[in-house]
Design an enzyme around this catalytic site. Structure first.
Site, PDB file in Angstrom:
ATOM      1  N   GLY A   1      -2.499  -0.011   1.152  1.00  0.00           N
ATOM      2  CA  GLY A   1      -3.496   1.027   0.941  1.00  0.00           C
ATOM      3  C   GLY A   1      -4.739   0.533   0.238  1.00  0.00           C
TER       4      GLY A   1
ATOM      5  N   CYS B   1     -18.296  -4.369  -8.201  1.00  0.00           N
ATOM      6  CA  CYS B   1     -19.177  -5.240  -8.988  1.00  0.00           C
ATOM      7  C   CYS B   1     -20.472  -4.493  -9.311  1.00  0.00           C
ATOM      8  CB  CYS B   1     -19.502  -6.528  -8.235  1.00  0.00           C
ATOM      9  SG  CYS B   1     -18.199  -7.776  -8.308  1.00  0.00           S
TER      10      CYS B   1
ATOM     11  N   HIS C   1      -5.335   2.217 -10.688  1.00  0.00           N
ATOM     12  CA  HIS C   1      -5.503   3.674 -10.647  1.00  0.00           C
ATOM     13  C   HIS C   1      -4.703   4.277 -11.798  1.00  0.00           C
ATOM     14  CE1 HIS C   1      -6.794   3.931  -6.258  1.00  0.00           C
ATOM     15  NE2 HIS C   1      -6.177   2.753  -6.236  1.00  0.00           N
TER      16      HIS C   1
ATOM     17  N   HIS D   1      -8.276  -3.285  -9.142  1.00  0.00           N
ATOM     18  CA  HIS D   1      -8.408  -2.046  -9.914  1.00  0.00           C
ATOM     19  C   HIS D   1      -7.045  -1.432 -10.156  1.00  0.00           C
ATOM     20  CE1 HIS D   1      -8.941  -1.222  -5.615  1.00  0.00           C
ATOM     21  NE2 HIS D   1      -8.295  -0.082  -5.824  1.00  0.00           N
TER      22      HIS D   1
HETATM   23  P1  5GP Z   1      -7.660   1.406  -3.187  1.00  0.00           P
HETATM   24  O1  5GP Z   1      -7.417   2.241  -1.943  1.00  0.00           O
HETATM   25  O2  5GP Z   1      -8.410   0.148  -2.849  1.00  0.00           O
HETATM   26  O3  5GP Z   1      -6.430   1.170  -4.009  1.00  0.00           O
HETATM   27  O4  5GP Z   1      -8.599   2.298  -4.104  1.00  0.00           O
HETATM   28  C1  5GP Z   1      -9.975   2.331  -3.982  1.00  0.00           C
HETATM   29  C2  5GP Z   1     -10.423   3.621  -4.585  1.00  0.00           C
HETATM   30  O5  5GP Z   1     -11.820   3.549  -4.849  1.00  0.00           O
HETATM   31  C3  5GP Z   1     -10.210   4.852  -3.695  1.00  0.00           C
HETATM   32  O6  5GP Z   1      -9.364   5.772  -4.358  1.00  0.00           O
HETATM   33  C4  5GP Z   1     -11.621   5.383  -3.472  1.00  0.00           C
HETATM   34  O7  5GP Z   1     -11.664   6.792  -3.476  1.00  0.00           O
HETATM   35  C5  5GP Z   1     -12.394   4.797  -4.630  1.00  0.00           C
HETATM   36  N1  5GP Z   1     -13.783   4.532  -4.369  1.00  0.00           N
HETATM   37  C6  5GP Z   1     -14.309   3.899  -3.288  1.00  0.00           C
HETATM   38  N2  5GP Z   1     -15.646   3.783  -3.410  1.00  0.00           N
HETATM   39  C7  5GP Z   1     -15.972   4.354  -4.612  1.00  0.00           C
HETATM   40  C8  5GP Z   1     -17.223   4.538  -5.288  1.00  0.00           C
HETATM   41  O8  5GP Z   1     -18.289   4.148  -4.838  1.00  0.00           O
HETATM   42  N3  5GP Z   1     -17.171   5.166  -6.497  1.00  0.00           N
HETATM   43  C9  5GP Z   1     -15.991   5.603  -7.045  1.00  0.00           C
HETATM   44  N4  5GP Z   1     -16.057   6.215  -8.235  1.00  0.00           N
HETATM   45  N5  5GP Z   1     -14.795   5.434  -6.416  1.00  0.00           N
HETATM   46  C10 5GP Z   1     -14.790   4.819  -5.219  1.00  0.00           C
HETATM   47 ZN    ZN Z   2     -16.335  -7.108  -7.122  1.00  0.00          ZN
END
Ligand code: 5GP
Ligand code: ZN
Length: 110
Positions: A89, A7, A98, A96
């Protein structure tokens, strides 16, 4: 949502160097890239995960943005991933997508 890092990125409280932005969606490079191209595409509105989506326009807006980004960047081969829940994961509980590209991606994922 207060204390949600994505956010804060969405409302520009935290800098992120966006690769795409419109009124509904923002996309930016992952802090810890898992491939030469690793972009995160998020809705500006807070939604914890895919299971919490009640308005499918959100998913349309996100995947429209994915298409625009890969076309703009001339990426033909890529993987989209949505982790949902801790054991999948998911570490950031703001929905989000990826986008991973730029190397051969293994299947099945670990
Ligand atoms: P998830 O593991 O929840 O599918 O993916 C979260 C992703 O957010 C991870 O790949 C992590 O590296 C990325 N991430 C976490 N905090 C930040 C941040 O502050 N900035 C950016 N650009 N990426 C972030
Ligand atoms: Zn949020």
């Amino acid at each position: 949502m207060q204390d949600c890092i994505f956010c804060k990125i969405a409302n520009h409280t935290l800098p992120s160097n966006p690769v795409f932005e419109n009124d509904k969606v923002i996309a930016f490079y992952d802090l810890n890239p898992q491939a030469p191209v690793h972009i995160l595409v998020i809705p500006k509105i807070h939604c914890p995960s895919l299971i919490d989506v009640s308005d499918n326009n959100i998913m349309k807006d996100l995947f429209d943005a994915v298409q625009t980004i890969v076309k703009e960047q001339n990426i033909s081969d890529f993987r989209t991933v949505i982790n949902t829940g801790k054991s999948s994961g998911q570490t950031v509980f703001h929905l989000h997508i990826h986008i991973l590209a730029g190397r051969n991606l293994l299947w099945p994922p670990g």
